[in-house]
Design a protein around this motif. Structure first.
Motif, PDB file in Angstrom:
ATOM      1  N   TYR A  99       0.848  -1.194   0.000  1.00  0.00           N
ATOM      2  CA  TYR A  99       0.000   0.000   0.000  1.00  0.00           C
ATOM      3  C   TYR A  99       0.879   1.238   0.000  1.00  0.00           C
ATOM      4  O   TYR A  99       1.772   1.361   0.827  1.00  0.00           O
ATOM      5  CB  TYR A  99      -0.895   0.047   1.246  1.00  0.00           C
ATOM      6  CG  TYR A  99      -1.876  -1.085   1.336  1.00  0.00           C
ATOM      7  CD1 TYR A  99      -3.094  -1.019   0.668  1.00  0.00           C
ATOM      8  CD2 TYR A  99      -1.583  -2.218   2.078  1.00  0.00           C
ATOM      9  CE1 TYR A  99      -4.001  -2.067   0.750  1.00  0.00           C
ATOM     10  CE2 TYR A  99      -2.484  -3.267   2.159  1.00  0.00           C
ATOM     11  CZ  TYR A  99      -3.694  -3.186   1.490  1.00  0.00           C
ATOM     12  OH  TYR A  99      -4.582  -4.222   1.570  1.00  0.00           O
ATOM     13  N   GLY A 100       0.628   2.178  -0.914  1.00  0.00           N
ATOM     14  CA  GLY A 100       1.355   3.437  -0.925  1.00  0.00           C
ATOM     15  C   GLY A 100       2.830   3.262  -1.216  1.00  0.00           C
ATOM     16  O   GLY A 100       3.651   3.339  -0.314  1.00  0.00           O
ATOM     17  N   GLY A 101       3.180   3.034  -2.456  1.00  0.00           N
ATOM     18  CA  GLY A 101       4.579   2.803  -2.822  1.00  0.00           C
ATOM     19  C   GLY A 101       5.508   3.929  -2.404  1.00  0.00           C
ATOM     20  O   GLY A 101       6.553   3.687  -1.825  1.00  0.00           O
ATOM     21  N   GLY A 102       5.135   5.170  -2.672  1.00  0.00           N
ATOM     22  CA  GLY A 102       5.978   6.309  -2.311  1.00  0.00           C
ATOM     23  C   GLY A 102       5.654   6.863  -0.938  1.00  0.00           C
ATOM     24  O   GLY A 102       6.521   7.061  -0.105  1.00  0.00           O
ATOM     25  N   VAL A 103       4.362   7.118  -0.705  1.00  0.00           N
ATOM     26  CA  VAL A 103       3.898   7.696   0.560  1.00  0.00           C
ATOM     27  C   VAL A 103       2.641   6.954   0.988  1.00  0.00           C
ATOM     28  O   VAL A 103       1.742   6.720   0.185  1.00  0.00           O
ATOM     29  CB  VAL A 103       3.564   9.201   0.412  1.00  0.00           C
ATOM     30  CG1 VAL A 103       3.042   9.768   1.723  1.00  0.00           C
ATOM     31  CG2 VAL A 103       4.780   9.982  -0.056  1.00  0.00           C
ATOM     32  N   CYS A 104       2.563   6.586   2.257  1.00  0.00           N
ATOM     33  CA  CYS A 104       1.374   5.952   2.814  1.00  0.00           C
ATOM     34  C   CYS A 104       0.868   6.803   3.964  1.00  0.00           C
ATOM     35  O   CYS A 104       1.600   7.082   4.912  1.00  0.00           O
ATOM     36  CB  CYS A 104       1.711   4.549   3.311  1.00  0.00           C
ATOM     37  SG  CYS A 104       0.279   3.660   3.948  1.00  0.00           S
ATOM     38  N   SER A 105      -0.379   7.259   3.841  1.00  0.00           N
ATOM     39  CA  SER A 105      -1.037   8.058   4.876  1.00  0.00           C
ATOM     40  C   SER A 105      -2.066   7.178   5.564  1.00  0.00           C
ATOM     41  O   SER A 105      -2.986   6.693   4.928  1.00  0.00           O
ATOM     42  CB  SER A 105      -1.711   9.271   4.218  1.00  0.00           C
ATOM     43  OG  SER A 105      -2.589   9.893   5.125  1.00  0.00           O
ATOM     44  N   THR A 106      -1.928   6.977   6.876  1.00  0.00           N
ATOM     45  CA  THR A 106      -2.809   6.048   7.581  1.00  0.00           C
ATOM     46  C   THR A 106      -3.721   6.723   8.591  1.00  0.00           C
ATOM     47  O   THR A 106      -4.455   6.049   9.296  1.00  0.00           O
ATOM     48  CB  THR A 106      -1.983   4.988   8.331  1.00  0.00           C
ATOM     49  OG1 THR A 106      -1.190   5.636   9.320  1.00  0.00           O
ATOM     50  CG2 THR A 106      -1.115   4.197   7.371  1.00  0.00           C
ATOM     51  N   ASN A 107      -3.673   8.046   8.685  1.00  0.00           N
ATOM     52  CA  ASN A 107      -4.414   8.749   9.723  1.00  0.00           C
ATOM     53  C   ASN A 107      -5.126   9.947   9.113  1.00  0.00           C
ATOM     54  O   ASN A 107      -4.549  10.663   8.289  1.00  0.00           O
ATOM     55  CB  ASN A 107      -3.424   9.188  10.815  1.00  0.00           C
ATOM     56  CG  ASN A 107      -4.093   9.781  12.021  1.00  0.00           C
ATOM     57  OD1 ASN A 107      -4.734  10.823  11.946  1.00  0.00           O
ATOM     58  ND2 ASN A 107      -3.914   9.137  13.159  1.00  0.00           N
ATOM     59  N   ALA A 108      -6.349  10.200   9.522  1.00  0.00           N
ATOM     60  CA  ALA A 108      -7.117  11.331   8.989  1.00  0.00           C
ATOM     61  C   ALA A 108      -6.459  12.672   9.298  1.00  0.00           C
ATOM     62  O   ALA A 108      -6.746  13.679   8.643  1.00  0.00           O
ATOM     63  CB  ALA A 108      -8.537  11.307   9.541  1.00  0.00           C
ATOM     64  N   ASN A 109      -5.548  12.718  10.261  1.00  0.00           N
ATOM     65  CA  ASN A 109      -4.860  13.961  10.621  1.00  0.00           C
ATOM     66  C   ASN A 109      -3.554  14.162   9.865  1.00  0.00           C
ATOM     67  O   ASN A 109      -2.864  15.155  10.082  1.00  0.00           O
ATOM     68  CB  ASN A 109      -4.599  14.011  12.130  1.00  0.00           C
ATOM     69  CG  ASN A 109      -5.888  14.078  12.914  1.00  0.00           C
ATOM     70  OD1 ASN A 109      -6.817  14.789  12.540  1.00  0.00           O
ATOM     71  ND2 ASN A 109      -5.961  13.318  13.992  1.00  0.00           N
ATOM     72  N   ASP A 110      -3.180  13.232   9.010  1.00  0.00           N
ATOM     73  CA  ASP A 110      -1.961  13.389   8.214  1.00  0.00           C
ATOM     74  C   ASP A 110      -2.086  14.609   7.312  1.00  0.00           C
ATOM     75  O   ASP A 110      -3.172  14.921   6.820  1.00  0.00           O
ATOM     76  CB  ASP A 110      -1.716  12.161   7.333  1.00  0.00           C
ATOM     77  CG  ASP A 110      -1.357  10.928   8.131  1.00  0.00           C
ATOM     78  OD1 ASP A 110      -0.884  11.064   9.270  1.00  0.00           O
ATOM     79  OD2 ASP A 110      -1.553   9.822   7.604  1.00  0.00           O
ATOM     80  N   GLU A 111      -0.959  15.281   7.098  1.00  0.00           N
ATOM     81  CA  GLU A 111      -0.921  16.417   6.185  1.00  0.00           C
ATOM     82  C   GLU A 111       0.253  16.260   5.237  1.00  0.00           C
ATOM     83  O   GLU A 111       1.342  15.869   5.653  1.00  0.00           O
ATOM     84  CB  GLU A 111      -0.769  17.736   6.946  1.00  0.00           C
ATOM     85  CG  GLU A 111      -1.975  18.082   7.797  1.00  0.00           C
ATOM     86  CD  GLU A 111      -1.833  19.436   8.471  1.00  0.00           C
ATOM     87  OE1 GLU A 111      -0.982  20.241   8.068  1.00  0.00           O
ATOM     88  OE2 GLU A 111      -2.598  19.669   9.417  1.00  0.00           O
ATOM     89  N   ILE A 112       0.014  16.555   3.963  1.00  0.00           N
ATOM     90  CA  ILE A 112       1.075  16.561   2.962  1.00  0.00           C
ATOM     91  C   ILE A 112       1.051  17.922   2.299  1.00  0.00           C
ATOM     92  O   ILE A 112       0.043  18.328   1.740  1.00  0.00           O
ATOM     93  CB  ILE A 112       0.874  15.445   1.921  1.00  0.00           C
ATOM     94  CG1 ILE A 112       0.880  14.078   2.609  1.00  0.00           C
ATOM     95  CG2 ILE A 112       1.959  15.515   0.847  1.00  0.00           C
ATOM     96  CD1 ILE A 112       0.540  12.915   1.701  1.00  0.00           C
ATOM     97  N   GLU A 113       2.173  18.619   2.405  1.00  0.00           N
ATOM     98  CA  GLU A 113       2.305  19.960   1.818  1.00  0.00           C
ATOM     99  C   GLU A 113       3.338  19.885   0.697  1.00  0.00           C
ATOM    100  O   GLU A 113       4.508  19.599   0.938  1.00  0.00           O
ATOM    101  CB  GLU A 113       2.767  20.944   2.895  1.00  0.00           C
ATOM    102  CG  GLU A 113       2.909  22.357   2.423  1.00  0.00           C
ATOM    103  CD  GLU A 113       3.383  23.273   3.542  1.00  0.00           C
ATOM    104  OE1 GLU A 113       4.152  24.200   3.238  1.00  0.00           O
ATOM    105  OE2 GLU A 113       3.014  23.061   4.712  1.00  0.00           O
ATOM    106  N   LEU A 114       2.879  20.130  -0.524  1.00  0.00           N
ATOM    107  CA  LEU A 114       3.768  20.051  -1.682  1.00  0.00           C
ATOM    108  C   LEU A 114       4.098  21.452  -2.172  1.00  0.00           C
ATOM    109  O   LEU A 114       3.226  22.162  -2.665  1.00  0.00           O
ATOM    110  CB  LEU A 114       3.119  19.232  -2.802  1.00  0.00           C
ATOM    111  CG  LEU A 114       2.767  17.789  -2.449  1.00  0.00           C
ATOM    112  CD1 LEU A 114       2.006  17.127  -3.575  1.00  0.00           C
ATOM    113  CD2 LEU A 114       4.015  17.005  -2.099  1.00  0.00           C
TER     114      LEU A 114
END
Length: 136
Positions: A99-114
């Motif tokens: 699951y998620g080869g590059g990035v795996c987010s497992t929590n609703a509170n995760d944040e990804i800033e690009l």
């Protein structure tokens, strides 16, 4: 510079605020974090896990997370209530996971800033995007 894992491990680098009420932050710049040989980190080369305070990984120019194969979640970065910030010149590439080869987010509170950077050439054997609904 390079930080390498050459034998199977759970995670190579862990940014963790679960053991304290203080925030945890790691900034990587001009360094490659990678798996070599038969190495592999089962929950990403870098794991970002938050407790009551935020845990954050910042990838700046020249920071690369690459070459990991995980039989479970996240080849590259595993988020568990954490924040990933990618800035111009950073890269997550060449990772493989269930699951998620590059990035795996497992929590609703995760944040990804690009703010630039590349997430490319990663592979997932079951689900390319690992979100809170994926098994952890």
């Amino acid at each position: 510079y390079a930080i390498e894992v050459d034998s199977p491990a759970n995670t190579l680098i862990k940014v963790d605020s679960t053991l304290s009420s203080d925030a945890a932050s790691l900034t990587l710049e001009r360094v490659t974090v990678q798996a070599v040989g038969s190495g592999g980190a089962e929950f990403g080369l870098v794991q970002v896990q938050s407790g009551s305070a935020v845990a954050k990984l910042i990838l700046n120019a020249g920071a690369t997370v690459k070459g990991n194969t995980s039989g479970i979640d996240a080849g590259g970065v595993y988020l568990q209530g954490g924040t990933l910030v990618m800035n111009a010149g950073s890269e997550i590439s060449g990772n493989t996971a269930k699951y998620g080869g590059g990035v795996c987010s497992t929590n609703a509170n995760d944040e990804i800033e690009l703010n630039g950077g590349l997430i490319r050439a990663n592979r997932a054997t079951v689900a390319a995007v690992c979100a809170p609904s994926c098994p952890a």
